[in-house]
Design an enzyme around this catalytic site. Structure first.
Site, PDB file in Angstrom:
ATOM      1  N   THR A  46      41.356 -13.848 -15.683  1.00 15.24           N
ATOM      2  CA  THR A  46      42.484 -13.394 -16.492  1.00 15.24           C
ATOM      3  C   THR A  46      43.050 -12.090 -15.951  1.00 15.24           C
ATOM      4  O   THR A  46      44.266 -11.951 -15.780  1.00 15.24           O
ATOM      5  CB  THR A  46      42.037 -13.190 -17.951  1.00 15.24           C
ATOM      6  OG1 THR A  46      41.470 -14.399 -18.448  1.00 15.24           O
ATOM      7  CG2 THR A  46      43.205 -12.789 -18.824  1.00 15.24           C
ATOM      8  N   THR A  47      42.177 -11.132 -15.660  1.00 12.74           N
ATOM      9  CA  THR A  47      42.611  -9.838 -15.160  1.00 12.74           C
ATOM     10  C   THR A  47      43.241  -9.966 -13.784  1.00 12.74           C
ATOM     11  O   THR A  47      44.054  -9.128 -13.383  1.00 12.74           O
ATOM     12  CB  THR A  47      41.423  -8.854 -15.114  1.00 12.74           C
ATOM     13  OG1 THR A  47      40.738  -8.900 -16.371  1.00 12.74           O
ATOM     14  CG2 THR A  47      41.865  -7.435 -14.845  1.00 12.74           C
ATOM     15  N   TYR A 109      46.364 -24.128 -24.987  1.00  6.54           N
ATOM     16  CA  TYR A 109      47.601 -24.835 -25.343  1.00  6.54           C
ATOM     17  C   TYR A 109      47.378 -26.242 -25.892  1.00  6.54           C
ATOM     18  O   TYR A 109      47.975 -26.611 -26.907  1.00  6.54           O
ATOM     19  CB  TYR A 109      48.576 -24.912 -24.150  1.00  6.54           C
ATOM     20  CG  TYR A 109      49.939 -25.426 -24.552  1.00  6.54           C
ATOM     21  CD1 TYR A 109      50.830 -24.613 -25.234  1.00  6.54           C
ATOM     22  CD2 TYR A 109      50.337 -26.731 -24.276  1.00  6.54           C
ATOM     23  CE1 TYR A 109      52.065 -25.084 -25.649  1.00  6.54           C
ATOM     24  CE2 TYR A 109      51.572 -27.212 -24.665  1.00  6.54           C
ATOM     25  CZ  TYR A 109      52.436 -26.389 -25.359  1.00  6.54           C
ATOM     26  OH  TYR A 109      53.652 -26.862 -25.763  1.00  6.54           O
ATOM     27  N   TYR A 135      33.573 -19.483 -20.681  1.00 13.33           N
ATOM     28  CA  TYR A 135      34.354 -18.308 -21.050  1.00 13.33           C
ATOM     29  C   TYR A 135      35.106 -18.617 -22.335  1.00 13.33           C
ATOM     30  O   TYR A 135      36.029 -19.428 -22.328  1.00 13.33           O
ATOM     31  CB  TYR A 135      35.298 -17.966 -19.899  1.00 13.33           C
ATOM     32  CG  TYR A 135      36.251 -16.820 -20.097  1.00 13.33           C
ATOM     33  CD1 TYR A 135      36.093 -15.858 -21.089  1.00 13.33           C
ATOM     34  CD2 TYR A 135      37.342 -16.671 -19.234  1.00 13.33           C
ATOM     35  CE1 TYR A 135      36.982 -14.807 -21.231  1.00 13.33           C
ATOM     36  CE2 TYR A 135      38.238 -15.625 -19.360  1.00 13.33           C
ATOM     37  CZ  TYR A 135      38.060 -14.698 -20.358  1.00 13.33           C
ATOM     38  OH  TYR A 135      38.946 -13.659 -20.492  1.00 13.33           O
ATOM     39  N   ARG A 140      43.197 -15.393 -26.595  1.00 19.92           N
ATOM     40  CA  ARG A 140      44.180 -15.874 -25.624  1.00 19.92           C
ATOM     41  C   ARG A 140      44.378 -17.390 -25.691  1.00 19.92           C
ATOM     42  O   ARG A 140      45.460 -17.878 -25.371  1.00 19.92           O
ATOM     43  CB  ARG A 140      43.767 -15.487 -24.199  1.00 19.92           C
ATOM     44  CG  ARG A 140      43.994 -14.020 -23.868  1.00 19.92           C
ATOM     45  CD  ARG A 140      43.645 -13.735 -22.416  1.00 19.92           C
ATOM     46  NE  ARG A 140      43.825 -12.331 -22.070  1.00 19.92           N
ATOM     47  CZ  ARG A 140      44.924 -11.821 -21.512  1.00 19.92           C
ATOM     48  NH1 ARG A 140      45.949 -12.595 -21.234  1.00 19.92           N
ATOM     49  NH2 ARG A 140      44.994 -10.528 -21.226  1.00 19.92           N
ATOM     50  N   LYS A 163      30.589 -16.033 -21.037  1.00 15.13           N
ATOM     51  CA  LYS A 163      31.330 -14.790 -21.203  1.00 15.13           C
ATOM     52  C   LYS A 163      31.915 -14.820 -22.606  1.00 15.13           C
ATOM     53  O   LYS A 163      32.779 -15.642 -22.916  1.00 15.13           O
ATOM     54  CB  LYS A 163      32.445 -14.659 -20.164  1.00 15.13           C
ATOM     55  CG  LYS A 163      33.289 -13.394 -20.358  1.00 15.13           C
ATOM     56  CD  LYS A 163      34.444 -13.307 -19.378  1.00 15.13           C
ATOM     57  CE  LYS A 163      35.307 -12.080 -19.664  1.00 15.13           C
ATOM     58  NZ  LYS A 163      36.473 -11.985 -18.748  1.00 15.13           N
ATOM     59  N   ILE A 205      31.391  -8.739 -18.077  1.00 11.25           N
ATOM     60  CA  ILE A 205      32.457  -9.060 -17.126  1.00 11.25           C
ATOM     61  C   ILE A 205      33.623  -8.190 -17.553  1.00 11.25           C
ATOM     62  O   ILE A 205      34.241  -8.423 -18.586  1.00 11.25           O
ATOM     63  CB  ILE A 205      32.777 -10.554 -17.114  1.00 11.25           C
ATOM     64  CG1 ILE A 205      31.554 -11.327 -16.591  1.00 11.25           C
ATOM     65  CG2 ILE A 205      34.002 -10.849 -16.253  1.00 11.25           C
ATOM     66  CD1 ILE A 205      31.693 -12.831 -16.602  1.00 11.25           C
TER      67      ILE A 205
END
Length: 293
Positions: A46-47, A109, A135, A140, A163, A205
């Site tokens: 993501t980052t 989504y 994760y 999000r 995570k 993380i």
């Protein structure tokens, strides 16, 4: 099959002004991380703005990182997708490139069920021969992994970790109570690393580690080695800077912070845009307070 204990950096993807990947700057960031005791590099997460990378860019970024790191610490690739076939393809190719493990985000989504989540993750795990960290980041994806689903997924030999970016320690406790030592749990929230370690986590993380890799490593390792007061002090010391790193959607602030530290330009791909002046000033203030500027 533990991939790492300690601090894994969710490393940013530097971009040039024309929005191509800036590999020269990435190399500097990787060396900065290794020199400061980061325990793993998580690339194309993501980052790392993975959702804006083409498949070609995504895999080139992973392959470059594997070669640059050259076995000095584990490289874990984000290869998750809301399209299971796409996730399989990225994961298979990442394994060929030599990554040590994969980070698999919950599908976004589509709004699947827990049954769909289980089948999605199992299909990807069946396609590779390397460890997978699940994760969960419902803020999000709007799609949490139920603790019972985590337990069922651990029957697959390739699925070893989680995570946890729920920000909900009650969830972490529920997962750990069900799964015990069968699972490696990593904090996905820099503001509650030590609390998560206290209920059985083994690392983080981290976004913070982009700017403060040694301090993030020390926070985790001090706790794991029994130096709880030292770990707690670091968690509290960086609290306000961590808040500043999430004053806008990540990685907007952390890229700005790295630019302030002399690491390239904080170029972001749309739909992310540059931070507000107030966010930049907040970052400067909090970075000075912790000695980063």
């Amino acid at each position: 099959m533990t991939l790492f204990r300690g601090s894994g950096v969710a490393i940013v993807t530097p971009f040039n002004e024309d929005m191509t990947v800036n590999y020269e700057e990435l190399d500097k960031l990787i060396e900065f991380q290794i020199a400061n005791k980061t325990d793993a590099i998580i690339i194309a997460g993501t980052t790392g703005e993975a959702s804006t990378l083409s498949d070609e860019e995504h895999l080139e970024l992973i392959g470059h990182t594997v070669k640059k790191v050259n076995g000095r610490l584990p490289v874990i690739a984000g290869t998750g997708s809301n399209d299971t076939r796409h996730g399989i393809n990225l994961s298979v190719e990442a394994e060929k490139l030599g990554v040590d493990g994969l980070l698999q985000v919950t599908p976004y989504y589509n709004k699947t069920t827990q049954k769909g989540l289980k089948e999605h993750f199992l299909a990807i795990a069946d396609a590779v021969n390397i460890p997978i960290i699940l994760y969960t980041v419902p803020g999000r994806t709007n799609m949490p992994i139920a603790p019972e689903t985590v337990l069922e997924l651990l029957d697959h030999p390739n699925i070893i970790g989680l995570k946890d970016a729920t920000g909900d320690l009650g969830y972490t406790v529920a997962v750990k109570a069900l799964c015990g030592d069968k699972i490696d749990i990593y904090s996905g929230n820099d503001d509650i690393v030590v609390p998560l370690l206290s209920v059985g986590g083994i690392g983080v993380i981290s976004v913070l580690a982009n700017c403060a890799p040694l301090e993030t490593h020390n926070m985790v390792m001090n706790y794991l080695e029994g130096n709880v007061s030292e770990a707690r002090s670091l968690q509290l010391k960086y609290k306000e800077f961590i808040d500043a790193l999430f004053a806008e959607a990540s990685p907007i602030p952390v890229k700005s912070a790295l630019e302030l530290m002399g690491y390239g330009k904080s170029n972001l791909r749309l739909p992310l845009t540059s931070p507000s002046d107030s966010t930049v000033e907040l970052l400067k203030t909090k970075m000075k307070e912790v000695g980063l500027l």
